[in-house]
Structure formats: structure tokens, C-alpha cells
Design a protein around this motif. Structure first.
Motif: not given
Ligand code: FPP
Ligand code: ZN
Length: 335
Positions: A60, A112, A157, A202, A205, A250
Motif C-alpha cells: 500500500f 485501500q 483501521c 494516535q 487515528c 510525523y
Molecule cells: C506511529 O507509529 C504511527 C501511528 C501510531 C499511527 C499508525 C496508523 C495506522 C497504522 C493507521 C493506518 C493509517 C493510514 C494513513 C492508512 P510508530 O510505531 O512509528 O511510532 P514511534 O514513532 O513512536 O515508534
């Protein structure tokens, strides 16, 4: 040594990176499309083999990145249909790769991909919907799979996949919203579960879930947007939590959240663009988390999607909730 190599610094008590004057400042489109094509064609590299556990999402990220650059002929629909159908399990859910368990993360990615390449009618939609419905708990939360780890990522999701399949009415929406609101903290952010620390991923989300369910008015946009805007470091990059280094993904989680709240202008666009473009690898193509690091498809999608939110250089407009082009979403686009 790469020209863009960044020096980590902690001046002003804030973790940040320095951006070299020689870092790229325009979008290297043709390098990125070569990078993605090569990434998916070299199936014996360590990088490729070791990421099998997340393959469906990896595909994806590649498909989404190419769609943002309006490139559609680089992979065939038939190839993607075979991959996706080959990962649907008896439970109806979809796994990352054959032989793995179904999970809501990979089920959303598969949906998707099917929307982008227009083959939703070939999926066993009733099976997918049954799997997603099964994931909801009595308190409204969602587990990711049969082991039921709870995380607001999984709420997003499930609801995003059901929305794309026109089957949102299958789950208990008021309970799902009630649970998401319990995950909001006093600082305006949201965490994985009630009481967990605020985290930009989060927040994306939870706001995405509220946007999909039409319940955004239940949050105070100012407080949440303030927390999000404070993620911008001096380099222009955004971090996911206070005192963390900036990271190009980010740029997406924070900017998309601000866009959902209608407050994207709360970040400095010039500095943001400078940071994201500096994360491009000007030799191999692709984006890395930070200038000078190794590129990967995940940061390539979210780098391009961030630049699309900033309306840079003819990238296709992106929907802030689904991280998919508005072109493929049509009247399903929310933001
Ligand atoms: C950071 O993760 C990101 C998130 C917690 C959001 C993840 C969102 C999804 C899986 C939903 C799907 C999204 C889309 C756009 C289709 P990380 O594990 O990298 O965090 P860290 O930086 O704290 O390690
Ligand atoms: Zn990242």
C-alpha cells in the motif's frame, strides 16, 4: 558520506537535526518512482525479505506513493489482485503475506489497494466485514486480531475499511466513539488506550475515526491543535511526542490531524517543506525519517503525502483521513 547527512543536536534543550545547505529542496519525482519500482522488483534483498510480516501495508505504501505522483502503469492490476486475494483468510480478514494471520492493519491496506486499483468487487467483502465486526469489544474498543490487543490504531483501521466498503453500519458506532473519547488526555492529545500518553500517530487515528463517523464536534479543536503545532522543531520537522527527534512520517500524522481540524496553517509551511525535501535520498530516491538516513517506502509515502497537504509541486491532492488521493476516493473523500 551522503550530502544530506544530518548532525543530531540538542541545542535549546530540544532534540533536533541540522539540515545541510546541500540538501535537496525540490521533489525528486523520477528518482522516487525508480526507487519504488526497484524496491518491489528486487524480492531477494534483505530489506524486502525481512519485511514480509508487514508486506500488505508495504505494498500500500508503494501504491499510494506512486498514485500521489500520478503514476499508475508501473504495476498491473492483475498482479495486485493476485497478491490481495492470496492473503484473504477463512476468517474473512486479510494478512500481510500468505502463511501469516489476518490483522486489521493489513485488511485496511488491502482494501485501500483495491480502491486505488478499482477491484473492490473482486474481494469477498462479506468475509472482510464479518472479520472486522468480530474485532469490536463490548466497551466499543477494537482488537487488531484474534489475540485482541487493543489500540486506537485498530479502531481507525476497522472504521476506515468499513467506510471504504460502504459498510460502516456493521459496527456499534456510538460505542466506538465513546471509547475513542475515553482515550483523550487533558493535554488535548489521544493515546492507544484510556490513560496512555498522547502520541501524534494516535491523535491521527482518533481524529480520523471521529471524521469518518461525523463526530468531530465532540473535541475541542484548539487544545488538540495546540499540542500538534508544538511538535514543530527549529529544523521545521515534526516529532510525534515532546522531546523526540523529528521524523518525516510525523509530517503526515501531525499535518493530517491539523488538516482534519481545519488548522493546517498552525505550522510553518516553508520550514516544513524544507525539512521534508531534505529527507529525500538524492542518490537512490525515496525518503528517510531524517536527512541522511536510509530511505524506505513508509517514509516515502508519508513524505510525499505531507508535501501534497502543503500543495507542493503538482502532487495529486491527498485526503487527510485516508492518505489516498482525492482522485481515487471521489465523493468518498472526507477532507
Ligand atoms: C506511529 O507509529 C504511527 C501511528 C501510531 C499511527 C499508525 C496508523 C495506522 C497504522 C493507521 C493506518 C493509517 C493510514 C494513513 C492508512 P510508530 O510505531 O512509528 O511510532 P514511534 O514513532 O513512536 O515508534
Ligand atoms: Zn517515522
Amino acid at each position: 558520506m551522503k550530502l544530506t547527512e544530518a548532525k543530531k543536536s540538542s541545542e535549546n534543550g530540544c532534540n533536533d537535526v541540522d539540515i545541510s545547505d546541500r540538501a535537496p529542496s525540490v521533489v525528486l519525482r523520477s528518482l522516487h518512482s525508480a526507487y519504488i519500482t526497484k524496491y518491489l522488483s528486487r524480492k531477494t534483498t534483505f530489506e524486502y525479505v525481512s519485511s514480509e510480516y508487514l508486506r500488505m501495508s508495504g505494498i500500500f505504501w508503494c501504491v499510494g506513493a506512486m498514485d500521489l505522483m500520478d503514476k499508475r502503469e508501473w504495476i498491473t492490476r492483475d498482479e495486485l489482485v493476485t497478491v490481495v486475494l492470496g492473503c484473504q483468510k477463512q476468517s474473512g480478514g486479510i494478512s500481510a503475506a500468505p502463511g501469516h494471520d489476518a490483522h486489521v492493519l493489513y485488511t485496511l491496506s488491502a482494501v485501500q489497494i483495491a480502491v486505488i486499483f478499482d477491484f473492490v468487487e473482486l474481494l469477498d467483502v462479506d468475509g472482510i466485514v464479518a472479520f472486522l465486526k468480530e474485532r469490536q469489544n463490548e466497551d466499543g474498543s477494537f482488537g487488531g486480531d484474534r489475540y485482541n490487543e487493543i489500540d486506537t490504531r485498530f479502531t481507525f483501521c476497522v472504521l476506515a475499511a468499513l467506510y471504504l466498503l460502504n459498510r460502516l453500519d456493521t459496527v456499534n458506532i456510538p460505542k466506538a466513539v465513546e471509547h475513542v473519547l475515553k482515550c483523550q488526555n487533558i493535554d488535548g492529545g489521544f493515546g492507544t488506550r484510556p490513560g496512555s500518553e498522547s502520541h501524534a500517530g494516535q491523535i491521527f487515528c482518533c481524529l480520523g475515526t471521529l471524521a469518518i463517523t461525523g463526530q468531530l464536534e465532540l473535541v475541542d479543536p484548539t487544545k488538540t491543535a495546540e499540542w500538534l503545532a508544538q511538535r514543530q522543531c527549529d529544523s521545521g520537522g515534526l516529532n510525534g511526542r515532546p522531546d523526540k527527534l523529528p521524523d518525516v512520517c510525523y509530517s503526515w500524522w501531525v499535518m493530517a490531524s491539523l488538516a482534519i481540524l481545519g488548522k493546517l496553517d498552525w505550522i510553518n509551511r516553508e520550514n516544513m517543506k524544507r525539512y521534508i525535501t531534505a529527507c529525500q535520498d538524492q542518490e537512490s530516491g525515496g525518503f528517510a525519517d531524517r536527512p541522511g538516513d536510509e530511505p524506505d517506502p513508509f517514509h516515502t509515502l508519508f513524505g510525499l503525502a505531507g508535501l501534497s497537504l502543503l500543495e507542493c509541486e503538482d502532487l495529486e491532492p491527498v485526503d487527510a483521513v485516508f492518505c489516498m488521493t482525492k482522485r481515487v476516493l471521489g465523493d468518498k473523500s472526507l477532507c
